[in-house]
Design a protein around this motif. Structure first.
Motif, PDB file in Angstrom:
ATOM      1  N   LEU A  33       1.515 -11.096   7.909  1.00  0.00           N
ATOM      2  CA  LEU A  33       0.590 -10.357   7.047  1.00  0.00           C
ATOM      3  C   LEU A  33       1.354  -9.427   6.107  1.00  0.00           C
ATOM      4  CD1 LEU A  33      -2.344  -9.593   6.305  1.00  0.00           C
ATOM      5  CD2 LEU A  33      -2.265  -7.886   8.146  1.00  0.00           C
ATOM      6  N   TRP A  34       2.344  -8.725   6.621  1.00  0.00           N
ATOM      7  CA  TRP A  34       3.158  -7.810   5.800  1.00  0.00           C
ATOM      8  C   TRP A  34       3.868  -8.573   4.686  1.00  0.00           C
ATOM      9  CZ3 TRP A  34       8.656  -7.440   5.517  1.00  0.00           C
ATOM     10  CH2 TRP A  34       9.113  -6.333   4.800  1.00  0.00           C
ATOM     11  N   LEU A  35       4.431  -9.742   5.015  1.00  0.00           N
ATOM     12  CA  LEU A  35       5.126 -10.530   4.001  1.00  0.00           C
ATOM     13  C   LEU A  35       4.170 -11.026   2.918  1.00  0.00           C
ATOM     14  CD1 LEU A  35       7.553 -12.622   6.243  1.00  0.00           C
ATOM     15  CD2 LEU A  35       8.203 -10.854   4.589  1.00  0.00           C
ATOM     16  N   VAL A  36       2.984 -11.477   3.323  1.00  0.00           N
ATOM     17  CA  VAL A  36       2.020 -11.997   2.344  1.00  0.00           C
ATOM     18  C   VAL A  36       1.607 -10.909   1.362  1.00  0.00           C
ATOM     19  CG1 VAL A  36      -0.316 -12.908   2.034  1.00  0.00           C
ATOM     20  CG2 VAL A  36       1.166 -13.857   3.805  1.00  0.00           C
ATOM     21  N   VAL A  37       1.354  -9.678   1.851  1.00  0.00           N
ATOM     22  CA  VAL A  37       0.869  -8.635   0.950  1.00  0.00           C
ATOM     23  C   VAL A  37       1.982  -8.039   0.092  1.00  0.00           C
ATOM     24  CG1 VAL A  37      -1.093  -8.112   2.435  1.00  0.00           C
ATOM     25  CG2 VAL A  37       0.990  -6.745   2.655  1.00  0.00           C
ATOM     26  N   LEU A  38       3.227  -8.494   0.297  1.00  0.00           N
ATOM     27  CA  LEU A  38       4.299  -8.142  -0.634  1.00  0.00           C
ATOM     28  C   LEU A  38       4.209  -8.945  -1.929  1.00  0.00           C
ATOM     29  CD1 LEU A  38       7.450  -7.910   1.689  1.00  0.00           C
ATOM     30  CD2 LEU A  38       6.224  -6.001   0.616  1.00  0.00           C
ATOM     31  N   LEU A  39       3.487 -10.054  -1.882  1.00  0.00           N
ATOM     32  CA  LEU A  39       3.371 -10.936  -3.046  1.00  0.00           C
ATOM     33  C   LEU A  39       2.568 -10.263  -4.163  1.00  0.00           C
ATOM     34  CD1 LEU A  39       2.519 -14.215  -1.098  1.00  0.00           C
ATOM     35  CD2 LEU A  39       4.690 -13.701  -2.249  1.00  0.00           C
ATOM     36  N   PRO A  40       2.684 -10.775  -5.401  1.00  0.00           N
ATOM     37  CA  PRO A  40       1.841 -10.258  -6.487  1.00  0.00           C
ATOM     38  C   PRO A  40       0.364 -10.420  -6.148  1.00  0.00           C
ATOM     39  CG  PRO A  40       3.605 -11.636  -7.353  1.00  0.00           C
ATOM     40  CD  PRO A  40       3.632 -11.802  -5.874  1.00  0.00           C
ATOM     41  N   TYR A  41      -0.466  -9.473  -6.585  1.00  0.00           N
ATOM     42  CA  TYR A  41      -1.875  -9.512  -6.205  1.00  0.00           C
ATOM     43  C   TYR A  41      -2.587 -10.798  -6.617  1.00  0.00           C
ATOM     44  CZ  TYR A  41      -6.794  -8.616  -5.754  1.00  0.00           C
ATOM     45  OH  TYR A  41      -8.121  -8.738  -5.425  1.00  0.00           O
ATOM     46  N   PRO A  42      -2.372 -11.352  -7.816  1.00  0.00           N
ATOM     47  CA  PRO A  42      -3.056 -12.611  -8.144  1.00  0.00           C
ATOM     48  C   PRO A  42      -2.759 -13.735  -7.149  1.00  0.00           C
ATOM     49  CG  PRO A  42      -2.192 -11.596 -10.123  1.00  0.00           C
ATOM     50  CD  PRO A  42      -1.623 -10.821  -8.969  1.00  0.00           C
ATOM     51  N   VAL A  43      -1.547 -13.733  -6.595  1.00  0.00           N
ATOM     52  CA  VAL A  43      -1.187 -14.740  -5.589  1.00  0.00           C
ATOM     53  C   VAL A  43      -1.921 -14.446  -4.281  1.00  0.00           C
ATOM     54  CG1 VAL A  43       0.700 -15.787  -4.278  1.00  0.00           C
ATOM     55  CG2 VAL A  43       1.062 -15.096  -6.666  1.00  0.00           C
ATOM     56  N   GLY A  69      -4.345  -5.789   5.337  1.00  0.00           N
ATOM     57  CA  GLY A  69      -2.900  -5.599   5.207  1.00  0.00           C
ATOM     58  C   GLY A  69      -2.542  -4.754   3.995  1.00  0.00           C
ATOM     59  N   MET A  70      -3.225  -4.974   2.888  1.00  0.00           N
ATOM     60  CA  MET A  70      -2.990  -4.164   1.691  1.00  0.00           C
ATOM     61  C   MET A  70      -3.300  -2.690   1.969  1.00  0.00           C
ATOM     62  SD  MET A  70      -4.772  -6.929  -0.866  1.00  0.00           S
ATOM     63  CE  MET A  70      -5.208  -5.740  -2.138  1.00  0.00           C
ATOM     64  N   ALA A  71      -4.420  -2.439   2.672  1.00  0.00           N
ATOM     65  CA  ALA A  71      -4.824  -1.066   2.974  1.00  0.00           C
ATOM     66  C   ALA A  71      -3.797  -0.380   3.858  1.00  0.00           C
ATOM     67  CB  ALA A  71      -6.187  -1.063   3.656  1.00  0.00           C
ATOM     68  N   TRP A  72      -3.215  -1.106   4.796  1.00  0.00           N
ATOM     69  CA  TRP A  72      -2.276  -0.501   5.732  1.00  0.00           C
ATOM     70  C   TRP A  72      -0.856  -0.416   5.200  1.00  0.00           C
ATOM     71  CZ3 TRP A  72      -4.054  -3.582  10.706  1.00  0.00           C
ATOM     72  CH2 TRP A  72      -5.331  -3.126  11.083  1.00  0.00           C
ATOM     73  N   PHE A  73      -0.445  -1.396   4.375  1.00  0.00           N
ATOM     74  CA  PHE A  73       0.971  -1.502   4.017  1.00  0.00           C
ATOM     75  C   PHE A  73       1.290  -1.144   2.565  1.00  0.00           C
ATOM     76  CE2 PHE A  73       0.729  -4.932   7.436  1.00  0.00           C
ATOM     77  CZ  PHE A  73       1.219  -4.089   8.428  1.00  0.00           C
ATOM     78  N   TRP A  74       0.349  -1.269   1.657  1.00  0.00           N
ATOM     79  CA  TRP A  74       0.663  -0.983   0.259  1.00  0.00           C
ATOM     80  C   TRP A  74       0.930   0.512   0.037  1.00  0.00           C
ATOM     81  CZ3 TRP A  74      -2.646  -3.724  -4.074  1.00  0.00           C
ATOM     82  CH2 TRP A  74      -2.294  -5.077  -4.119  1.00  0.00           C
ATOM     83  N   ASP A  76       0.758   4.022  -2.266  1.00  0.00           N
ATOM     84  CA  ASP A  76      -0.339   4.581  -3.064  1.00  0.00           C
ATOM     85  C   ASP A  76      -0.328   4.057  -4.497  1.00  0.00           C
ATOM     86  OD1 ASP A  76      -1.124   5.995  -0.864  1.00  0.00           O
ATOM     87  OD2 ASP A  76      -0.571   7.970  -1.631  1.00  0.00           O
ATOM     88  N   TRP A  77       0.852   3.952  -5.090  1.00  0.00           N
ATOM     89  CA  TRP A  77       0.911   3.571  -6.503  1.00  0.00           C
ATOM     90  C   TRP A  77       0.359   2.155  -6.719  1.00  0.00           C
ATOM     91  CZ3 TRP A  77       3.447  -0.810  -7.961  1.00  0.00           C
ATOM     92  CH2 TRP A  77       4.467  -1.290  -7.129  1.00  0.00           C
ATOM     93  N   ARG A  78       0.566   1.280  -5.719  1.00  0.00           N
ATOM     94  CA  ARG A  78       0.082  -0.090  -5.892  1.00  0.00           C
ATOM     95  C   ARG A  78      -1.432  -0.157  -5.705  1.00  0.00           C
ATOM     96  NH1 ARG A  78       2.315  -5.729  -3.084  1.00  0.00           N
ATOM     97  NH2 ARG A  78       1.465  -7.075  -4.738  1.00  0.00           N
ATOM     98  N   ILE A  79      -1.958   0.628  -4.753  1.00  0.00           N
ATOM     99  CA  ILE A  79      -3.415   0.717  -4.603  1.00  0.00           C
ATOM    100  C   ILE A  79      -4.028   1.223  -5.913  1.00  0.00           C
ATOM    101  CG2 ILE A  79      -5.311   1.882  -3.402  1.00  0.00           C
ATOM    102  CD1 ILE A  79      -4.022   0.132  -1.429  1.00  0.00           C
TER     103      ILE A  79
END
Length: 306
Positions: A26-36, A94-99, A101-104
């Motif tokens: 999950l952590w690896l997936v949410v490192l990807l660009p958001y459109p992906v 995963g985005m909520a937990w790992f991203w 602040d700037w990316r959110i």
């Protein structure tokens, strides 16, 4: 407040390695660009609809009960869209937990926060109504970045996930309260805090009253809203975390505060609250958690809806 789980070496025991593997993926997936991420999430949702057919049937039945006037083709389309949202909901957690602040902030916008900040500055308790959208975890993070408050949660049976969800949610919350700790919620509200609360699921017969919800005339609805609002005198503020179409990000919409909800009875408050929940759901019906058995509790002697 609730004693929150802490990380310990016991969480690294081999029995939890599969859990840690899932967290790592999950952590690896949410490192990807958001459109992906958006495309992967929709694909994951499509697969889940094929694999957990019972949940797809429950979602279909809920829509059938709530919207009897909807055509079968419309209902099928909404179920498909809803499961695409289910897949996105996993990745949004995963985005909520790992991203950071700037990316959110880059992928979200917030409207209607002014009255909330004003109420909070005046130390007015705020009962923040968050219905079970599949974007809820991310919406809570977006809200907390603006105005940190107190999260309400259900402890997870898996201690690794229990620690992780607490760690992730504490990135934008002051503290967490067990959802069964009504006294703790009331203390926080009387102290001028923002307390998140979800009144839209079926929590069983003990603490429920039967009032209308969409086209269902006797839907088991929690009396907790009445108890909290009556005792704490808090202001009620609903919010909607909505995913924009076509991978364009998110918007957090704060609805107008309600300082004087109907509190003459648990039934009156629950019926009013369900109208508020309906309004929220209709702002993004494809993103609501329809796969929950919302109408499993029935009045004595009334047959099951499922």
């Amino acid at each position: 407040m609730t004693h929150l789980p802490q990380f310990s070496r016991a969480l690294l025991h081999p029995r939890y390695w599969l859990t840690w593997l899932g967290i790592g993926v999950l952590w690896l997936v949410v490192l990807l660009p958001y459109p992906v991420i958006w495309r992967i999430g929709r694909l994951l949702g499509w697969l889940s609809m094929k694999l957990i057919k019972r949940r797809a049937q429950i979602a279909h039945r809920n829509l059938e009960l709530c919207f009897p006037e909807m055509s079968e083709a419309e209902r099928q389309r909404l179920v498909r869209q809803n499961f695409e949202s289910v897949g996105m909901g996993v990745l949004e957690t995963g985005m909520a937990w790992f991203w950071p602040d700037w990316r959110i902030a880059r992928w979200s916008e917030v409207s209607g926060m002014g009255p909330v900040k004003e109420l909070h500055a005046r130390k007015k308790g705020i009962l923040l109504i968050g219905v079970h959208f599949l974007t809820l975890e991310l919406g809570a993070r977006m809200f907390g970045m603006q105005e940190p408050g107190i999260g309400v949660y259900r402890p997870n049976d898996n201690p690794v996930l229990d620690w992780l969800q607490t760690w992730g949610r504490m990135r934008s919350n002051k503290d967490m309260i067990d959802r069964k700790d009504l006294k703790g919620m009331i203390r926080a509200l009387k102290g001028g805090e923002v307390v998140w609360y979800a009144p839209d699921h079926d929590y069983g017969p003990r603490t429920s009253v039967f009032v209308p919800f969409f086209a269902v005339d006797q839907a088991a609805t929690t009396s907790g809203t009445w108890m909290l609002a009556r005792t704490s005198k808090a202001c009620i503020v609903p919010f909607v975390p909505r995913r924009k179409p076509n991978g364009k990000g998110y918007e957090l919409i704060m609805l107008e505060p309600e300082n004087d909800p109907p509190l003459e009875s648990a039934e009156a408050t629950a019926a009013w609250m369900n109208k508020v929940v309906e309004r929220c759901i209709m702002m993004a019906p494809d993103q609501y958690m329809w796969l929950h058995r919302r109408f499993k509790t029935r009045p004595e002697g009334v047959p099951s809806r499922y």
